[in-house]
Design a protein around this motif. Structure first.
Motif, PDB file in Angstrom:
ATOM      1  N   UNK A   1       0.828  -1.203   0.000  1.00 58.05           N
ATOM      2  CA  UNK A   1       0.000   0.000   0.000  1.00 58.05           C
ATOM      3  C   UNK A   1       0.862   1.252   0.000  1.00 58.05           C
ATOM      4  N   UNK A   2       0.293   2.364  -0.554  1.00 61.16           N
ATOM      5  CA  UNK A   2       0.910   3.665  -0.400  1.00 61.16           C
ATOM      6  C   UNK A   2       1.665   4.205  -1.589  1.00 61.16           C
ATOM      7  N   UNK A   3       1.759   3.467  -2.672  1.00 60.48           N
ATOM      8  CA  UNK A   3       2.421   3.993  -3.855  1.00 60.48           C
ATOM      9  C   UNK A   3       1.897   3.296  -5.105  1.00 60.48           C
ATOM     10  N   UNK A   4       2.240   3.869  -6.261  1.00 58.37           N
ATOM     11  CA  UNK A   4       1.826   3.315  -7.545  1.00 58.37           C
ATOM     12  C   UNK A   4       2.947   2.472  -8.123  1.00 58.37           C
ATOM     13  N   UNK A   5       2.614   1.644  -9.094  1.00 56.85           N
ATOM     14  CA  UNK A   5       3.601   0.766  -9.726  1.00 56.85           C
ATOM     15  C   UNK A   5       4.700   1.570 -10.415  1.00 56.85           C
ATOM     16  N   UNK A   6       4.358   2.712 -11.008  1.00 54.87           N
ATOM     17  CA  UNK A   6       5.374   3.509 -11.697  1.00 54.87           C
ATOM     18  C   UNK A   6       6.375   4.115 -10.726  1.00 54.87           C
ATOM     19  N   UNK A   7       6.014   4.201  -9.426  1.00 53.43           N
ATOM     20  CA  UNK A   7       6.908   4.741  -8.415  1.00 53.43           C
ATOM     21  C   UNK A   7       7.532   3.644  -7.560  1.00 53.43           C
ATOM     22  N   UNK A   8       7.269   2.408  -7.891  1.00 53.12           N
ATOM     23  CA  UNK A   8       7.738   1.282  -7.092  1.00 53.12           C
ATOM     24  C   UNK A   8       9.246   1.123  -7.244  1.00 53.12           C
ATOM     25  N   UNK A   9       9.918   0.928  -6.120  1.00 49.04           N
ATOM     26  CA  UNK A   9      11.367   0.785  -6.135  1.00 49.04           C
ATOM     27  C   UNK A   9      11.797  -0.635  -5.784  1.00 49.04           C
ATOM     28  N   UNK A  10      10.844  -1.533  -5.582  1.00 48.80           N
ATOM     29  CA  UNK A  10      11.148  -2.900  -5.178  1.00 48.80           C
ATOM     30  C   UNK A  10      11.642  -3.685  -6.389  1.00 48.80           C
ATOM     31  N   UNK A  11      12.752  -4.370  -6.213  1.00 49.70           N
ATOM     32  CA  UNK A  11      13.283  -5.243  -7.252  1.00 49.70           C
ATOM     33  C   UNK A  11      12.575  -6.594  -7.145  1.00 49.70           C
ATOM     34  N   UNK A  12      12.453  -7.323  -8.239  1.00 51.78           N
ATOM     35  CA  UNK A  12      11.809  -8.643  -8.155  1.00 51.78           C
ATOM     36  C   UNK A  12      12.495  -9.509  -7.103  1.00 51.78           C
ATOM     37  N   UNK A  13      11.691 -10.050  -6.186  1.00 52.83           N
ATOM     38  CA  UNK A  13      12.217 -10.893  -5.121  1.00 52.83           C
ATOM     39  C   UNK A  13      12.835 -10.105  -3.978  1.00 52.83           C
ATOM     40  N   UNK A  14      12.714  -8.777  -3.986  1.00 49.01           N
ATOM     41  CA  UNK A  14      13.318  -7.940  -2.950  1.00 49.01           C
ATOM     42  C   UNK A  14      12.406  -7.756  -1.756  1.00 49.01           C
ATOM     43  N   UNK A  15      12.858  -6.927  -0.806  1.00 48.05           N
ATOM     44  CA  UNK A  15      12.094  -6.650   0.407  1.00 48.05           C
ATOM     45  C   UNK A  15      10.884  -5.797   0.081  1.00 48.05           C
ATOM     46  N   UNK A  16       9.753  -6.128   0.698  1.00 45.65           N
ATOM     47  CA  UNK A  16       8.528  -5.347   0.484  1.00 45.65           C
ATOM     48  C   UNK A  16       8.316  -4.434   1.682  1.00 45.65           C
ATOM     49  N   UNK A  17       7.887  -3.212   1.378  1.00 51.15           N
ATOM     50  CA  UNK A  17       7.623  -2.221   2.417  1.00 51.15           C
ATOM     51  C   UNK A  17       6.182  -1.758   2.296  1.00 51.15           C
ATOM     52  N   UNK A  18       5.564  -1.417   3.422  1.00 53.84           N
ATOM     53  CA  UNK A  18       4.227  -0.834   3.396  1.00 53.84           C
ATOM     54  C   UNK A  18       4.171   0.283   4.428  1.00 53.84           C
ATOM     55  N   UNK A  19       3.089   1.041   4.388  1.00 54.19           N
ATOM     56  CA  UNK A  19       2.937   2.166   5.301  1.00 54.19           C
ATOM     57  C   UNK A  19       2.726   1.685   6.723  1.00 54.19           C
ATOM     58  N   UNK A  20       3.208   2.450   7.683  1.00 52.96           N
ATOM     59  CA  UNK A  20       2.970   2.163   9.092  1.00 52.96           C
ATOM     60  C   UNK A  20       1.545   2.586   9.392  1.00 52.96           C
ATOM     61  N   UNK A  21       0.730   1.714  10.021  1.00 53.85           N
ATOM     62  CA  UNK A  21      -0.664   2.085  10.288  1.00 53.85           C
ATOM     63  C   UNK A  21      -0.754   3.232  11.285  1.00 53.85           C
ATOM     64  N   UNK A  22      -1.805   4.017  11.151  1.00 56.29           N
ATOM     65  CA  UNK A  22      -2.057   5.141  12.052  1.00 56.29           C
ATOM     66  C   UNK A  22      -2.377   4.598  13.445  1.00 56.29           C
ATOM     67  N   UNK A  23      -2.217   5.427  14.471  1.00 63.02           N
ATOM     68  CA  UNK A  23      -2.485   5.015  15.852  1.00 63.02           C
ATOM     69  C   UNK A  23      -3.940   4.612  16.031  1.00 63.02           C
ATOM     70  N   UNK A  24      -4.847   5.335  15.389  1.00 59.76           N
ATOM     71  CA  UNK A  24      -6.268   5.027  15.504  1.00 59.76           C
ATOM     72  C   UNK A  24      -6.564   3.645  14.954  1.00 59.76           C
ATOM     73  N   UNK A  25      -5.927   3.298  13.833  1.00 60.01           N
ATOM     74  CA  UNK A  25      -6.136   1.984  13.238  1.00 60.01           C
ATOM     75  C   UNK A  25      -5.647   0.890  14.178  1.00 60.01           C
ATOM     76  N   UNK A  26      -4.500   1.115  14.866  1.00 55.42           N
ATOM     77  CA  UNK A  26      -3.963   0.135  15.813  1.00 55.42           C
ATOM     78  C   UNK A  26      -4.921  -0.043  16.985  1.00 55.42           C
ATOM     79  N   UNK A  27      -5.489   1.072  17.484  1.00 52.47           N
ATOM     80  CA  UNK A  27      -6.421   1.004  18.607  1.00 52.47           C
ATOM     81  C   UNK A  27      -7.679   0.239  18.220  1.00 52.47           C
ATOM     82  N   UNK A  28      -8.198   0.478  17.014  1.00 53.75           N
ATOM     83  CA  UNK A  28      -9.398  -0.220  16.539  1.00 53.75           C
ATOM     84  C   UNK A  28      -9.102  -1.708  16.402  1.00 53.75           C
TER      85      UNK A  28
END
Length: 180
Positions: A130-157
């Motif tokens: 989540x959080x970016x488009x494919x044209x802005x993706x910097x992940x190499x095939x088979x590389x590490x995947x990153x995603x957005x850190x959830x907001x505090x409210x989402x963690x509480x819910x």
């Protein structure tokens, strides 16, 4: 009679008042010059008739001469001349240059539309994060995947939902024990 190249401030008489300014008689000449309402005062002028009347004596300064359709058009200003003494308040035309710069507007000649894109809830088609488009993706095939850190409210819910599920499981277990 020909107009001199450089005219300093001079006293003259208002010939006509219109909704956009006042026409001023040039002394010793048959020509009239226009004082546009933006050049009557340093304050905003909506109705020139509130500032001057026909026949009033005013001090003006020639700020522009131009030939248009074989006619000489003269632009005058009252705001750069002291109306009491006739002294030129802007001898180097600094304030007139500043006024001209203010009138210029920014123009975008690219004609490209500006689009706003919300990327927070988007999913990349390339890596699945989540959080970016494919044209802005910097992940190499088979590389590490990153995603957005959830907001505090989402963690509480999520934590509250986990607690609810845990309690419901405990009550289900106790009801099963009673039935046996």
């Amino acid at each position: 009679r020909a107009l001199p190249q450089v005219l300093y401030s001079f006293s003259s008489q208002v010939a006509t008042v219109t909704e956009y300014g006042a026409f001023i008689k040039i002394p010793g000449c048959r020509k009239q010059g226009l004082v546009h309402r933006t050049h009557m005062s340093s304050c905003r002028v909506d109705k020139p008739s509130e500032i001057v009347d026909v026949g009033d004596k005013v001090w003006v300064k020639l700020i522009r001469k131009e030939m248009k359709d074989d006619k000489l058009k003269l632009s005058l200003s009252m705001k750069v001349v002291n109306q009491g003494t006739g002294k030129d308040l802007d001898p180097n035309n600094v304030s007139l240059d500043q006024d001209e710069r203010k009138k210029r507007t920014f123009r975008d000649f690219t004609s490209q539309k500006i689009t706003l894109e919300a990327v927070l809830n988007t999913v990349c088609k390339k890596c699945g994060c989540k959080g970016h488009f494919a044209k802005e993706c910097f992940v190499q095939p088979g590389g590490t995947k990153y995603s957005l850190i959830p907001e505090e409210e989402e963690e509480e819910v999520a934590a509250a939902g986990y607690e609810r599920d845990k309690k419901s499981n405990v009550t289900d277990d106790s009801s099963k024990k009673r039935k046996k």
